[in-house]
Design an enzyme around this catalytic site. Structure first.
Site, PDB file in Angstrom:
ATOM      1  N   ARG A 169       0.770  -1.309  -0.049  1.00 23.65           N
ATOM      2  CA  ARG A 169       0.114  -0.005  -0.158  1.00 23.65           C
ATOM      3  C   ARG A 169       1.026   1.214  -0.199  1.00 23.65           C
ATOM      4  O   ARG A 169       1.974   1.180   0.709  1.00 23.65           O
ATOM      5  CB  ARG A 169      -1.107  -0.016   1.039  1.00 23.65           C
ATOM      6  CG  ARG A 169      -0.521   0.079   2.610  1.00 23.65           C
ATOM      7  CD  ARG A 169      -1.754   0.127   3.377  1.00 23.65           C
ATOM      8  NE  ARG A 169      -1.120   0.567   4.762  1.00 23.65           N
ATOM      9  CZ  ARG A 169      -2.269   0.971   5.609  1.00 23.65           C
ATOM     10  NH1 ARG A 169      -3.323   0.903   5.787  1.00 23.65           N
ATOM     11  NH2 ARG A 169      -1.544   1.344   6.824  1.00 23.65           N
ATOM     12  N   THR A 229      -1.323   7.337   0.099  1.00 23.60           N
ATOM     13  CA  THR A 229      -2.669   7.334  -0.239  1.00 23.60           C
ATOM     14  C   THR A 229      -3.376   6.122   0.505  1.00 23.60           C
ATOM     15  O   THR A 229      -4.638   5.928   0.553  1.00 23.60           O
ATOM     16  CB  THR A 229      -2.788   7.088  -1.760  1.00 23.60           C
ATOM     17  OG1 THR A 229      -2.196   5.915  -2.091  1.00 23.60           O
ATOM     18  CG2 THR A 229      -2.337   8.283  -2.387  1.00 23.60           C
ATOM     19  N   ASP A 280       3.117  -1.643  12.400  1.00 24.43           N
ATOM     20  CA  ASP A 280       3.342  -2.209  11.143  1.00 24.43           C
ATOM     21  C   ASP A 280       3.646  -3.793  11.193  1.00 24.43           C
ATOM     22  O   ASP A 280       4.704  -4.091  11.570  1.00 24.43           O
ATOM     23  CB  ASP A 280       4.226  -1.385  10.226  1.00 24.43           C
ATOM     24  CG  ASP A 280       4.384  -2.124   8.832  1.00 24.43           C
ATOM     25  OD1 ASP A 280       4.077  -1.183   7.752  1.00 24.43           O
ATOM     26  OD2 ASP A 280       4.632  -3.093   8.577  1.00 24.43           O
ATOM     27  N   ASP A 322       6.771  -5.066   9.578  1.00 24.77           N
ATOM     28  CA  ASP A 322       8.142  -4.576  10.288  1.00 24.77           C
ATOM     29  C   ASP A 322       8.290  -5.154  11.575  1.00 24.77           C
ATOM     30  O   ASP A 322       9.607  -5.396  11.722  1.00 24.77           O
ATOM     31  CB  ASP A 322       7.993  -2.809  10.501  1.00 24.77           C
ATOM     32  CG  ASP A 322       8.134  -2.205   9.094  1.00 24.77           C
ATOM     33  OD1 ASP A 322       8.560  -2.671   8.087  1.00 24.77           O
ATOM     34  OD2 ASP A 322       7.887  -0.809   9.237  1.00 24.77           O
TER      35      ASP A 322
HETATM   36  N1  URA Z   1      -1.147  -2.836   8.273  1.00 21.87           N
HETATM   37  C1  URA Z   1      -0.371  -2.928   9.425  1.00 21.87           C
HETATM   38  O1  URA Z   1       0.736  -3.496   9.347  1.00 21.87           O
HETATM   39  N2  URA Z   1      -0.823  -2.273  10.428  1.00 21.87           N
HETATM   40  C2  URA Z   1      -1.731  -1.707  10.590  1.00 21.87           C
HETATM   41  O2  URA Z   1      -2.186  -1.085  11.696  1.00 21.87           O
HETATM   42  C3  URA Z   1      -2.514  -1.386   9.503  1.00 21.87           C
HETATM   43  C4  URA Z   1      -2.232  -2.119   8.194  1.00 21.87           C
END
Ligand code: URA
Length: 207
Positions: free
Chosen positions: A103, A107, A198, A201
């Protein structure tokens, strides 16, 4: 679409606490992600078709049930890879298709950068996407997979935002959803609150 399962299991709650904790190291994060995934994949695949056959036990012949046709697992790269091993532990005969989706940081719109899928017509598909945030990525993935005419598609997510659940409820009737938790809301950057940050991550130590 139906919300088929929202986990209410003490062991899964404990694993979610580990995933949410900012101080959890990647190796513990990976282990907790596997724990939640195994549980969700087990409940999501409980009604897979079986066939009756016999096996020889050390004592006699037993009538048993075996999976008639294992499903196809589709992890959404990169974060979905953190669910794949655990899903394969539960469904070792499953085939695996890959969808690489990323993503845009500004955006929050997803783009597909990789796709490698086994034949899907008439098969059951389990999409592995740990964080169902806006629902945009999952929706795009499901629309792409639907073109291959699977018999049914299920989405397995570790944490969802109400916004993402709503999007799939409205746009994807017939999809089943299996979740570890539904959190409060999205923040302006489309991260889930309270969430866990994330997922990719945290999984790979890239933050
Ligand atoms: N993707 C993620 O890794 N964490 C979120 O909070 C939203 C999308």
């Amino acid at each position: 679409m139906m919300l088929n399962h929202l986990s209410n299991h003490a062991v899964i709650a404990d694993a979610l606490a580990c995933l949410r904790n900012v101080n959890t190291a990647s190796h513990d994060f990976r282990r907790a992600a596997k724990c939640v995934t195994r549980h969700l994949v087990a409940v999501a695949s409980a009604d897979l078709p079986t066939q009756i056959t016999t096996v020889q036990t050390p004592l006699e012949v037993a009538t048993v049930k075996q999976l008639a046709q294992p499903p196809i697992l589709v992890p959404i790269l990169r974060a979905g890879l953190g669910m794949l091993d655990a899903a394969l532990d539960m469904l070792p005969q499953a085939s695996v298709g890959y969808l690489g989706m990323e993503r845009d940081e500004q955006t929050a719109v997803a783009r597909t950068y990789y796709q490698k899928l086994p034949p899907m017509a008439g098969r059951r598909v389990l999409v592995l996407d740990p964080m169902l945030a806006t629902g945009g990525t999952a929706l795009q993935a499901l629309e792409a997979l639907a073109q291959h005419q699977p018999e049914r598609m299920d989405v397995v997510a570790i944490i969802a935002a109400p916004e993402g659940v709503e999007v799939l409820l409205q746009k994807m009737p017939g999809i089943r959803l299996w979740l570890g938790a539904i959190d409060r809301q999205l923040n302006p950057d489309k991260f889930i609150l309270p969430g866990l940050g994330d997922f990719g991550d945290r999984l790979y130590g890239t933050d």
